[in-house]
Design a protein around this motif. Structure first.
Motif, PDB file in Angstrom:
ATOM      1  N   LEU A 290       0.807  -1.220   0.000  1.00 54.34           N
ATOM      2  CA  LEU A 290       0.000   0.000   0.000  1.00 54.34           C
ATOM      3  C   LEU A 290       0.838   1.268   0.000  1.00 54.34           C
ATOM      4  O   LEU A 290       0.446   2.272  -0.599  1.00 54.34           O
ATOM      5  N   SER A 291       1.996   1.242   0.695  1.00 56.00           N
ATOM      6  CA  SER A 291       2.731   2.515   0.809  1.00 56.00           C
ATOM      7  C   SER A 291       4.240   2.356   0.862  1.00 56.00           C
ATOM      8  O   SER A 291       4.921   3.162   1.489  1.00 56.00           O
ATOM      9  N   GLY A 292       4.788   1.360   0.213  1.00 58.41           N
ATOM     10  CA  GLY A 292       6.230   1.170   0.203  1.00 58.41           C
ATOM     11  C   GLY A 292       6.918   1.965  -0.883  1.00 58.41           C
ATOM     12  O   GLY A 292       7.412   1.423  -1.876  1.00 58.41           O
ATOM     13  N   GLY A 293       6.938   3.283  -0.743  1.00 58.48           N
ATOM     14  CA  GLY A 293       7.600   4.135  -1.726  1.00 58.48           C
ATOM     15  C   GLY A 293       6.618   4.910  -2.596  1.00 58.48           C
ATOM     16  O   GLY A 293       5.406   4.738  -2.523  1.00 58.48           O
ATOM     17  N   LYS A 294       7.156   5.788  -3.439  1.00 56.82           N
ATOM     18  CA  LYS A 294       6.311   6.671  -4.246  1.00 56.82           C
ATOM     19  C   LYS A 294       5.562   5.958  -5.363  1.00 56.82           C
ATOM     20  O   LYS A 294       4.624   6.518  -5.934  1.00 56.82           O
ATOM     21  N   SER A 295       5.943   4.739  -5.678  1.00 58.64           N
ATOM     22  CA  SER A 295       5.207   3.981  -6.694  1.00 58.64           C
ATOM     23  C   SER A 295       4.142   3.079  -6.066  1.00 58.64           C
ATOM     24  O   SER A 295       3.465   2.346  -6.773  1.00 58.64           O
ATOM     25  N   SER A 296       3.992   3.152  -4.746  1.00 61.09           N
ATOM     26  CA  SER A 296       3.022   2.296  -4.062  1.00 61.09           C
ATOM     27  C   SER A 296       1.604   2.778  -4.298  1.00 61.09           C
ATOM     28  O   SER A 296       1.362   3.899  -4.753  1.00 61.09           O
ATOM     29  N   VAL A 297       0.650   1.927  -3.951  1.00 62.11           N
ATOM     30  CA  VAL A 297      -0.749   2.143  -4.308  1.00 62.11           C
ATOM     31  C   VAL A 297      -1.298   3.445  -3.729  1.00 62.11           C
ATOM     32  O   VAL A 297      -1.860   4.271  -4.459  1.00 62.11           O
ATOM     33  N   LEU A 298      -1.168   3.644  -2.418  1.00 65.11           N
ATOM     34  CA  LEU A 298      -1.785   4.816  -1.802  1.00 65.11           C
ATOM     35  C   LEU A 298      -1.112   6.114  -2.237  1.00 65.11           C
ATOM     36  O   LEU A 298      -1.787   7.108  -2.532  1.00 65.11           O
ATOM     37  N   TYR A 299       0.211   6.125  -2.253  1.00 74.21           N
ATOM     38  CA  TYR A 299       0.917   7.349  -2.638  1.00 74.21           C
ATOM     39  C   TYR A 299       0.614   7.706  -4.091  1.00 74.21           C
ATOM     40  O   TYR A 299       0.304   8.867  -4.404  1.00 74.21           O
ATOM     41  N   LYS A 301      -1.897   6.915  -5.973  1.00 77.47           N
ATOM     42  CA  LYS A 301      -3.293   7.297  -6.210  1.00 77.47           C
ATOM     43  C   LYS A 301      -3.620   8.660  -5.604  1.00 77.47           C
ATOM     44  O   LYS A 301      -4.109   9.569  -6.285  1.00 77.47           O
ATOM     45  N   LEU A 302      -3.387   8.816  -4.293  1.00 73.65           N
ATOM     46  CA  LEU A 302      -3.883   9.984  -3.565  1.00 73.65           C
ATOM     47  C   LEU A 302      -2.972  11.202  -3.668  1.00 73.65           C
ATOM     48  O   LEU A 302      -3.448  12.341  -3.659  1.00 73.65           O
ATOM     49  N   VAL A 303      -1.672  10.972  -3.744  1.00 75.65           N
ATOM     50  CA  VAL A 303      -0.722  12.082  -3.779  1.00 75.65           C
ATOM     51  C   VAL A 303      -0.335  12.444  -5.201  1.00 75.65           C
ATOM     52  O   VAL A 303      -0.403  13.613  -5.605  1.00 75.65           O
ATOM     53  N   ASP A 304       0.035  11.448  -5.969  1.00 74.16           N
ATOM     54  CA  ASP A 304       0.596  11.693  -7.294  1.00 74.16           C
ATOM     55  C   ASP A 304      -0.476  11.953  -8.348  1.00 74.16           C
ATOM     56  O   ASP A 304      -0.426  12.941  -9.080  1.00 74.16           O
ATOM     57  N   GLU A 305      -1.464  11.074  -8.440  1.00 76.95           N
ATOM     58  CA  GLU A 305      -2.443  11.151  -9.534  1.00 76.95           C
ATOM     59  C   GLU A 305      -3.633  12.046  -9.205  1.00 76.95           C
ATOM     60  O   GLU A 305      -3.958  12.966  -9.958  1.00 76.95           O
ATOM     61  N   GLN A 306      -4.307  11.792  -8.106  1.00 76.82           N
ATOM     62  CA  GLN A 306      -5.532  12.519  -7.800  1.00 76.82           C
ATOM     63  C   GLN A 306      -5.291  13.834  -7.066  1.00 76.82           C
ATOM     64  O   GLN A 306      -6.225  14.643  -6.940  1.00 76.82           O
ATOM     65  N   LYS A 307      -4.092  14.048  -6.572  1.00 80.19           N
ATOM     66  CA  LYS A 307      -3.752  15.282  -5.849  1.00 80.19           C
ATOM     67  C   LYS A 307      -4.744  15.572  -4.716  1.00 80.19           C
ATOM     68  O   LYS A 307      -5.150  16.713  -4.479  1.00 80.19           O
ATOM     69  N   MET A 308      -5.114  14.525  -3.985  1.00 77.27           N
ATOM     70  CA  MET A 308      -6.065  14.655  -2.883  1.00 77.27           C
ATOM     71  C   MET A 308      -5.387  14.716  -1.523  1.00 77.27           C
ATOM     72  O   MET A 308      -5.999  15.146  -0.541  1.00 77.27           O
ATOM     73  N   ALA A 309      -4.140  14.281  -1.449  1.00 80.23           N
ATOM     74  CA  ALA A 309      -3.467  14.163  -0.155  1.00 80.23           C
ATOM     75  C   ALA A 309      -2.033  14.666  -0.235  1.00 80.23           C
ATOM     76  O   ALA A 309      -1.358  14.525  -1.261  1.00 80.23           O
ATOM     77  N   LEU A 310      -1.589  15.260   0.863  1.00 79.22           N
ATOM     78  CA  LEU A 310      -0.180  15.612   0.992  1.00 79.22           C
ATOM     79  C   LEU A 310       0.664  14.399   1.314  1.00 79.22           C
ATOM     80  O   LEU A 310       1.835  14.307   0.942  1.00 79.22           O
ATOM     81  N   GLN A 311       0.071  13.464   2.033  1.00 72.81           N
ATOM     82  CA  GLN A 311       0.756  12.238   2.433  1.00 72.81           C
ATOM     83  C   GLN A 311      -0.286  11.149   2.611  1.00 72.81           C
ATOM     84  O   GLN A 311      -1.405  11.405   3.053  1.00 72.81           O
ATOM     85  N   ALA A 312       0.086   9.931   2.260  1.00 66.39           N
ATOM     86  CA  ALA A 312      -0.769   8.764   2.478  1.00 66.39           C
ATOM     87  C   ALA A 312       0.134   7.590   2.793  1.00 66.39           C
ATOM     88  O   ALA A 312       1.157   7.387   2.123  1.00 66.39           O
ATOM     89  N   GLN A 313      -0.222   6.826   3.811  1.00 68.61           N
ATOM     90  CA  GLN A 313       0.706   5.806   4.291  1.00 68.61           C
ATOM     91  C   GLN A 313      -0.041   4.665   4.968  1.00 68.61           C
ATOM     92  O   GLN A 313      -1.119   4.855   5.537  1.00 68.61           O
ATOM     93  N   ALA A 314       0.545   3.486   4.911  1.00 69.44           N
ATOM     94  CA  ALA A 314       0.100   2.336   5.702  1.00 69.44           C
ATOM     95  C   ALA A 314       1.291   1.869   6.533  1.00 69.44           C
ATOM     96  O   ALA A 314       2.412   1.798   6.031  1.00 69.44           O
ATOM     97  N   ILE A 315       1.047   1.563   7.803  1.00 72.13           N
ATOM     98  CA  ILE A 315       2.124   1.091   8.673  1.00 72.13           C
ATOM     99  C   ILE A 315       1.661  -0.149   9.424  1.00 72.13           C
ATOM    100  O   ILE A 315       0.482  -0.281   9.758  1.00 72.13           O
TER     101      ILE A 315
END
Length: 439
Positions: A290-299, A301-315
């Motif tokens: 989900l969030s292992g780097g800038k090519s991960s799913v959440l980053y 989708k939400l940060v790079d493509e949709q510009k909806m989030a400043l940060q998105a992460q799963a831990i």
């Protein structure tokens, strides 16, 4: 031809990872119950002496949180034979470095020296265990040190309190509900006798593991260990009976406030199995997917493509009794927290209902292969892994076999574990908000 060469290179790399990282070690016990692990590596003139104690932030009495973390500091104060304030000077003047850290599950101390100072490292750790000076001067001094750490890392750090807010809402009866650093009023109220009793209970050889790794001669190391640690008296067995949490069956909704932020965050946190369980390893892989780097799913989708989030992460915060899996995001512009949560849930639902691609699956496995190699690339990493695997996971040889667990995880297991643990009715939904004047 290029494709063939790439395949050959991949096979060679896999062979190196699979076979070249074998860590040899030897174990034995002293009569006082101290478990000892030796790892000999004469490739560089460096040695680490480390002790991990089976005591962490979860070990406290009512209204006395934070003792384990407090002792992480207090046990550098000095000993019968090391003057107060001289510990770090002794280490640095002999070409060494040292540190300590505490989790909710354990406390870890270590020194790294040129290998000709192995005896010094062993003597210092035996001094910490046998002859610590625990007096009011040291307690008062370290009380101020811990308060300053809390101010810097928690009270005045943006988002510094979000893990504590998760813990206090996700756990109701288990001691994981308290912050590792504890409450300062608990430390203020504690008596010197309470600190001394805590040391006597937990800092005993039969509640610890000593790891010596690096440029050593095993026979010489064994003699030194027996000479310095053998005379330390065995302590009473530490008995724990922590209460069990009841499963979460309805969404827990909560809010927390932070003076140091202007942008809110939304967090969805799940109580998941302890780190000895196979499912915890699978959740490790899910968090990386989900969030292992800038090519991960959440980053992406939400940060790079949709510009909806400043940060998105799963831990995945892996712990002994229960782990914590969390997804979180910070909104961009006027995007609402509910919208962000819905978008993250959409990616969780995809995991639950179909298999990840073969390409993503291979990428995940490569990431964990690389992490495994890096974790055992120094005597420092090897020593901590050996100690952790013995004290907390009951299998020292996991240092060689844990990667096989990750390698054996299937795409079907990733889907099934996501479905089993990551449902909305099994979680805490936490709005982490800027604090207003009237709050």
């Amino acid at each position: 031809m290029k494709k063939c060469l790439f395949c050959l290179a991949s096979l060679l790399l896999f062979g190196v990872i699979a076979h070249a990282q074998q860590v040899e070690f030897e174990e034995f016990d002293l009569d006082n119950g101290l478990h000892v692990i030796l790892h000999q590596d004469n490739s560089a003139p460096v040695v680490i002496t480390s002790v991990m104690y089976d005591v962490g932030g979860k070990d406290y009495e009512p209204s006395r949180t934070g003792f384990a973390h407090f002792f992480e500091h207090l046990l550098f104060e000095g000993t019968k034979n090391i003057a107060r304030g001289e510990w770090f000077n002794v280490v640095s003047s002999n070409g060494g470095t040292n540190n300590a850290n505490t989790s909710l599950d354990r406390t870890y101390y270590y020194e790294i020296f040129p290998s000709n100072n192995l005896e010094l490292g062993l003597w210092m750790e035996s001094e910490r265990l046998m002859h610590p000076i625990i007096n009011q001067i040291g307690v008062d001094t370290q009380n101020e040190v811990v308060k300053e750490e809390k101010r810097l890392r928690y009270d005045n750090a943006p988002y510094g309190g979000f893990l504590g807010a998760i813990g206090e809402n996700l756990f109701k009866v288990h001691p994981y509900k308290e912050k590792n650093i504890g409450e300062m009023e608990h430390l203020d109220a504690a008596t010197l006798e309470e600190f001394q009793a805590y040391f006597k209970k937990y800092y005993v050889p039969n509640n610890a593991v000593l790891v010596v790794a690096g440029d050593i001669d095993k026979a010489e190391a064994k003699k030194m260990i027996k000479d310095y640690f053998g005379p330390i008296p065995k302590g009473a067995e530490v008995v724990r009976n922590f209460p069990k949490e009841t499963p979460i069956t309805e969404t827990i909704e909560a809010k927390a406030y932070d003076n140091n932020i202007q942008i809110p965050a939304v967090i969805a946190a799940y109580r998941t199995p302890g780190f000895k369980e196979r499912e915890s390893y699978i959740l490790d892989m899910i968090s990386s997917y989900l969030s292992g780097g800038k090519s991960s799913v959440l980053y992406k989708k939400l940060v790079d493509e949709q510009k909806m989030a400043l940060q998105a992460q799963a831990i995945n915060v892996a712990q002994m009794d229960y782990s914590v899996f969390a997804i979180l995001a910070l909104p961009l512009g006027d995007v609402t927290l509910d919208t962000l949560l819905s978008e993250m849930d959409e990616e969780i639902a995809k995991l639950q209902n179909k298999l990840i691609s073969e390409r993503d699956y291979q990428k995940l496995k490569n990431q964990f292969e690389n992490q495994y190699v890096n974790s055992n690339s120094s005597v420092e990493g090897i020593a901590e892994n050996l100690a952790t695997n013995y004290l907390l996971k009951d299998d020292v040889n996991l240092i060689n076999t844990e990667i096989d667990i990750y390698r054996s995880i299937t795409r079907e297991e990733i889907r099934d574990v996501a479905k089993k643990y990551l449902s909305p009715n099994q979680r805490l939904e936490l709005d982490y908000l800027p604090k207003k004047d009237n709050q």
